[in-house]
Design an enzyme around this catalytic site. Structure first.
Site, PDB file in Angstrom:
ATOM      1  N   HIS A 142       4.849   6.130  11.419  1.00 41.29           N
ATOM      2  CA  HIS A 142       4.380   5.977  10.036  1.00 41.29           C
ATOM      3  C   HIS A 142       3.454   7.177   9.783  1.00 41.29           C
ATOM      4  O   HIS A 142       2.231   7.051   9.757  1.00 41.29           O
ATOM      5  CB  HIS A 142       3.645   4.647   9.888  1.00 41.29           C
ATOM      6  N   LYS A 194      25.432  -4.609  -1.402  1.00 40.78           N
ATOM      7  CA  LYS A 194      26.907  -4.613  -1.432  1.00 40.78           C
ATOM      8  C   LYS A 194      27.475  -3.916  -0.201  1.00 40.78           C
ATOM      9  O   LYS A 194      28.668  -3.728  -0.082  1.00 40.78           O
ATOM     10  CB  LYS A 194      27.397  -3.885  -2.686  1.00 40.78           C
ATOM     11  N   ARG A 208      11.467   3.695   3.635  1.00 38.24           N
ATOM     12  CA  ARG A 208      10.986   2.791   4.694  1.00 38.24           C
ATOM     13  C   ARG A 208      12.177   1.946   5.098  1.00 38.24           C
ATOM     14  O   ARG A 208      12.874   1.393   4.241  1.00 38.24           O
ATOM     15  CB  ARG A 208       9.857   1.903   4.187  1.00 38.24           C
ATOM     16  N   ARG A 226       0.802  -1.215   0.000  1.00 42.49           N
ATOM     17  CA  ARG A 226       0.000   0.000   0.000  1.00 42.49           C
ATOM     18  C   ARG A 226       0.837   1.268   0.000  1.00 42.49           C
ATOM     19  O   ARG A 226       0.658   2.151  -0.833  1.00 42.49           O
ATOM     20  CB  ARG A 226      -0.907   0.045   1.239  1.00 42.49           C
ATOM     21  N   THR A 227       1.773   1.337   0.961  1.00 45.07           N
ATOM     22  CA  THR A 227       2.495   2.606   1.101  1.00 45.07           C
ATOM     23  C   THR A 227       3.284   2.908  -0.165  1.00 45.07           C
ATOM     24  O   THR A 227       3.220   4.015  -0.699  1.00 45.07           O
ATOM     25  CB  THR A 227       3.412   2.557   2.336  1.00 45.07           C
TER      26      THR A 227
HETATM   27  C1  NCD Z   1       1.682  -1.151   8.109  1.00 43.87           C
HETATM   28  C2  NCD Z   1       3.166  -0.890   8.180  1.00 43.87           C
HETATM   29  O1  NCD Z   1       3.952  -1.330   7.325  1.00 43.87           O
HETATM   30  O2  NCD Z   1       3.513  -0.222   9.135  1.00 43.87           O
HETATM   31  N1  NCD Z   1       1.031  -1.046   6.916  1.00 43.87           N
HETATM   32  C3  NCD Z   1       1.035   0.068   6.141  1.00 43.87           C
HETATM   33  O3  NCD Z   1       2.041   0.658   5.899  1.00 43.87           O
HETATM   34  N2  NCD Z   1      -0.114   0.501   5.614  1.00 43.87           N
HETATM   35  C4  NCD Z   1       1.160  -2.182   9.017  1.00 43.87           C
HETATM   36  C5  NCD Z   1       1.799  -3.542   9.132  1.00 43.87           C
HETATM   37  O4  NCD Z   1       2.833  -3.856   8.568  1.00 43.87           O
HETATM   38  O5  NCD Z   1       1.194  -4.341   9.861  1.00 43.87           O
END
Ligand code: NCD
Length: 727
Positions: A578, A529, A550, A501-502
Site C-alpha cells: 500500500h 459480468k 485497489r 480513506r484511500t
Molecule cells: C488499510 C488498508 O486498506 O490496507 N487502510 C487504509 O488503506 N488506509 C488498513 C486496513 O484495511 O486495515
C-alpha cells in the site's frame, strides 16, 4: 527588508515548523526580499540606521585566505579496534566517535583486535553488543578466516558481515576452502604480502572472486596488483595513509612503514591504488615506540594529512574523494551518502591537536575537518562532537549502485527545484497574493508519468523531493483551498475492495488540484459480468490520465500496469503493498517528530496481512531507524519483509508482547486484525483481541510517543483512547 525572528520554543511540536512566521520568512526567501532572522543582526542594523552609517552591503558574506570544500561522508575501510570483542569494551564506541570527528561517516572494522577478534557468531555478537545503540557513525563488521571456522560460515553468518578477511599467515588449503564457501556478493580482504599475496591472487582468479588487498607497502606487492589489474582480475588495493607520510628511516626498527624509496614509488603509482586507509599502522607505530596508543590512533589525522598533500599539490580533492568515498563505496557495496557531508578547510596551517588518548607523529597540518553533517544535522563542528549516537550497523546491507552522485554543497544549490512559486509577470511584490500565483511543478523522473506500484521504486532522495512538494501543497490547501495544476486532467479510480480513506483522499487530492475524478465501484461495474482486469484497465485508460486501483490479489497493480498505457497507482494489492499509505505514514512521522532518523518504530497487530506495514517497513529501510515487530505468531511479519529490513542494516526485534519494547518506542503503529484475510472465523477469533491500547498501556510509554493507525479501527484496538487527528 523583512525582520522576523524564529521562535526558540523547544517544547513546541516540530509539526508546527510550518508556522505563520516560517511561511512569511519562506516568502521573503522565495521573493528575494532581504531577511534578518537574528536578533543581534537586527540590533546592529537598527544601530547603523540610527547612526547613519554607510550601508553598502557586499554580496560576499565572508572572506578567508584558505579553501573550503565539501566531501560526502567519507569511509574508513579498515579501522583497527584493540578491544573489538572483549566483553564490556568501549573501544568500538570510541572508534565511531573518533571516526566521525575525523570526517568518516562510515567505518568498517578490521576483525582482528588485540585480545581476540571476530571469528564466529559468538565473537560477532559480542562486538555488536559492545557498540549497539551507541555508535556515533554507521559501522560494519568483517570476519576473520581461520582453519577452524570454514564450516561455520553459513549463509546467515555471511549475511551479517560486510567482508571476509584472510590474514597473511593463513595456509593455502584453508584459503581455498574459504574461497569456495564465501558468498560471491561480498568482497574478500587480505593483508597478505609477497608470495602469500601471489597465491591469493591466483586463487581469486581461479574462483573469479573479488579481492581487496589492504596496506600495500612493498614494490613487489604493488607490481603484482598492477599486473593482476592489467589482466582484468577483480583486484583492488589500499595504502595506509601513514605509509604515504612517514618512512621506516624516520622510525628505525619499526616494521609497519615503507622505506623512503618505496614511499616515493607509492606516490608515483597512485593510479594503481584504489583507496586510502587508516588501518592498524598508527596504533602499531605508537605502541612499538612505547608511546600511548589507542583505538583513536591515526583516525583524526588521516584527513588533515591528505588535505596537507592537497595544499602542497601532491593530491587533488578528487583523488581524496575517489579513494575515501567513491571506490570504498563500490568495493564494500555501501549506499550513497547524499544526506551526509564533510566540510573541510584546506591551506590553513595549524598545529595538529593530538587526541588525548594517543601519540601522533603529526605536528603541523595544512587542512582540517570543519564540520560533519549527518542526515542534515551538524554532528561535529570545529573540534566538538554533537552526535546523537544513532549510527547503525550496515554490515548486512549490500547495495549495488550506479555512479555515485556528487554531494557537493554547490551541486545541491544547482539542483533544479521540483516546485517553485513564480510571480505572474507584472505583479509587484508588495501586492503579494498567493492565489494570483501559479504553482509550477517540474517533472521529476521518479514520479512523472510513472506507475506507482511499490515503495521499493523510490530512493531516499525521491522521498525527500516528494515531501518538499507535499509541504508546499499542504500550505497551498490551508491557504487557498487548492491549486489548479491538474486542470483538464481526469483520474479514474477502481476499488475491488472497500475503502473510505484511500478512495476519498485520491478523490479530494485530485479535486483540490483542479482535476476531475471518475469513480468506478467494482460491485456495480462490468466486473460483475466477468470482465477481465486487463479489459477494465484498457477501457479506463481511454477516458482518464491515470488510474488508481485497489484489488484483493497480490501483484494485481503490477498486472494492471502491464496493460495500461497510462500510469497506474497501487492503492492496495491484497496483502502485498500500500505505497501511498506508507508515504503518508512516513510523512506523518516526520511532521510529528521532526525527523524519522534515530526513531524506534513499533509495528503492532496483524503484520502478516497488513499491506500498509509491508510498504512502511520497505520505506523505513531508507532511514536510520530501529524496528520492533509485535504480533502473535499467527500474524507475524512475513520473513521476506524481516530479512529485507535486516539486509538494509535495520536492527529488528520480533516479539509477541508489546511490553518488551514499549518503553523504547517513539512511534507505535497499530493495525487492524484483517478478518477478511482469514481462512476461518475460528482462527480470527483466536487473535482478534490480541492487543488493546488503553491508558494503562500509554502510561508505560515515552511521554512523547506518537500512536498511529492506518484505519479503519474496528476490533477495539483502542480502548477509551481518543485519537487526536485522522489523516
Ligand atoms: C488499510 C488498508 O486498506 O490496507 N487502510 C487504509 O488503506 N488506509 C488498513 C486496513 O484495511 O486495515
Amino acid at each position: 527588508m523583512y525582520i522576523n525572528l524564529p521562535s526558540n520554543n523547544h517544547y513546541r511540536r516540530p509539526a508546527s515548523y510550518a508556522s505563520k512566521g516560517y511561511h512569511s520568512r519562506r516568502m521573503a526567501v522565495d521573493f528575494a526580499v532581504p531577511l534578518i532572522t537574528n536578533v543581534k543582526n537586527a540590533k546592529l542594523l537598527a544601530e547603523a540606521l540610527v547612526r547613519k552609517l554607510p550601508l553598502d552591503v557586499s554580496n560576499v558574506d565572508a572572506k578567508s585566505s584558505h579553501l573550503t570544500h565539501t566531501f560526502p561522508g567519507l569511509i574508513n575501510i579498515g579501522a583497527f579496534v584493540p578491544g573489538l570483542s572483549v566483553p564490556g569494551s568501549q573501544d568500538l564506541i570510541t572508534s565511531t566517535a573518533a571516526n566521525l570527528s575525523g570526517g568518516f561517516n562510515t567505518v568498517i572494522f578490521s576483525p582482528v583486535g588485540v585480545n581476540g577478534g571476530i571469528v564466529d557468531r559468538q565473537s560477532l555478537e559480542q562486538a555488536r553488543s559492545n557498540v549497539s545503540g551507541h555508535g556515533h557513525c554507521s559501522y560494519a563488521f568483517t570476519i576473520c578466516a581461520t582453519a577452524a571456522n570454514v564450516g561455520l560460515m553459513d549463509d546467515e553468518l555471511q549475511a551479517e558481515v560486510k567482508a571476509l578477511f584472510v590474514p597473511t599467515s593463513t595456509p593455502l588449503s584453508v584459503i581455498a576452502s574459504h574461497f569456495s564457501a564465501w558468498s560471491s556478493e561480498k568482497v574478500i580482504l587480505t593483508d597478505a604480502k609477497g608470495s602469500a599475496l601471489a597465491s591469493i591472487l591466483l586463487l581469486a582468479s581461479l574462483h573469479g572472486r573479488t579481492v581487496h588487498v589492504s596496506d600495500v607497502r612493498t614494490l613487489e606487492d604493488l607490481l603484482l596488483i598492477s599486473l593482476s589489474k592489467a589482466k582484468h582480475l577483480k583486484v583492488t588495493c589500499d595504502v595506509s595513509v601513514y605509509s604515504l607520510f612517514f618512512t621506516a628511516e624516520q622510525f628505525p626498527g619499526v616494521q609497519v612503514l615503507p622505506t623512503a624509496e618505496v614511499q616515493k614509488v607509492l606516490w608515483q603509482q597512485l593510479d594503481v591504488i584504489d583507496a586510502f586507509s587508516v588501518g592498524a599502522n598508527p596504533y602499531l607505530l605508537a605502541s612499538t615506540l612505547g608511546k600511548p596508543a589507542s583505538v583513536c590512533s591515526g583516525v583524526e589525522e588521516t584527513l588533515p594529512l591528505l588535505l596537507t598533500a592537497v595544499s602542497e599539490q601532491k593530491l587533488t580533492l578528487d583523488d581524496v574523494r575517489r579513494r575515501m568515498y567513491d571506490n570504498p563505496m563500490k568495493i564494500f557495496s555501501i549506499s550513497d551518502q547524499h544526506v551526509t557531508s564533510i566540510e573541510v578547510v584546506i591551506g590553513r596551517r595549524v598545529k595538529y591537536n593530538v587526541h588525548p588518548s594517543c601519540w601522533s607523529p603529526v605536528l603541523q597540518v595544512s587542512g582540517e575537518t570543519h564540520r560533519v553533517v549527518v542526515h542534515g544535522q551538524t554532528a561535529f563542528l570545529d573540534g566538538s562532537l554533537f552526535s546523537i549516537q544513532n549510527g547503525r550497523d550496515i554490515s548486512g546491507s549490500v547495495i549495488a549502485h550506479a555512479v555515485p552522485a556528487t554531494t557537493n554543497k554547490d551541486d545541491h544549490a544547482t539542483l533544479p527545484p521540483i516546485m517553485s512559486l513564480v510571480a505572474q509577470p507584472g505583479t509587484p511584490h508588495d501586492q503579494y497574493d498567493l492565489a494570483s500565483h501559479v504553482l509550477h511543478i517540474q517533472p521529476h523522473p521518479a514520479f512523472h508519468r510513472r506507475h506507482i506500484l511499490s515503495v521499493k521504486q523510490f530512493s531516499q532522495k525521491d522521498i525527500y523531493d516528494l515531501f518538499a512538494i507535499a509541504n508546499e501543497m499542504r500550505f497551498q490547501v490551508e491557504k487557498n483551498g487548492g491549486v489548479d495544476i491538474l486542470k483538464g486532467k481526469v483520474l479514474c479510480t477502481i476499488f475491488y475492495e472497500p475503502s473510505t480513506r484511500t478512495s476519498s483522499s485520491f478523490d479530494a487530492a485530485m479535486k483540490r488540484c483542479g482535476g476531475q475524478v471518475v469513480q468506478i465501484a467494482a460491485e456495480t461495474s462490468s466486473v460483475q459480468k466477468g470482465e477481465t482486469l486487463e479489459d477494465t484497465i484498457r477501457t479506463l485508460a481511454c477516458y482518464g490520465d491515470a488510474v488508481v486501483i485497489r484489488h484483493p490479489a497480490v501483484g494485481s497493480a503490477q498486472e494492471a500496469a502491464k496493460c495500461s498505457p497510462i500510469p497506474v497507482i497501487n492503492a492496495g494489492d491484497g496483502i502485498g503493498e500500500h505505497p501511498t499509505q506508507a508515504l503518508l505514514d512516513v510523512y506523518t512521522i516526520r511532521s510529528e517528530l521532526g525527523t524519522v532518523n534515530g526513531r524506534t518504530i513499533t509495528l503492532l497487530g496483524d503484520l502478516k496481512n497488513g499491506r500498509t506495514v509491508h510498504s512502511l517497513v520497505s520505506l523505513l529501510c531508507l532511514y536510520s531507524v530501529r524496528l520492533n515487530f509485535v504480533a502473535p505468531s499467527l500474524l507475524a511479519m512475513p520473513s521476506n519483509v524481516v530479512s529485507a529490513a535486516r539486509k538494509a542494516g535495520i536492527p529488528v526485534t520480533i516479539c509477541e508482547s508489546l511490553d518488551e519494547v514499549l518503553a523504547d518506542t517513539d512511534v507505535l503503529y497499530v493495525t487492524r486484525v484483517q478478518k477478511e484475510r482469514f481462512q476461518s472465523e475460528a482462527e480470527w477469533l483466536l487473535v482478534k483481541d490480541a492487543y488493546r491500547i488503553n491508558h494503562a498501556v500509554l502510561s508505560r510509554a515515552k511521554e512523547d510517543m506518537i500512536v498511529m493507525h492506518p484505519l479503519p479501527r474496528v476490533n477495539g484496538e483502542f480502548e477509551r483512547v481518543c485519537l487526536k487527528s485522522f489523516i
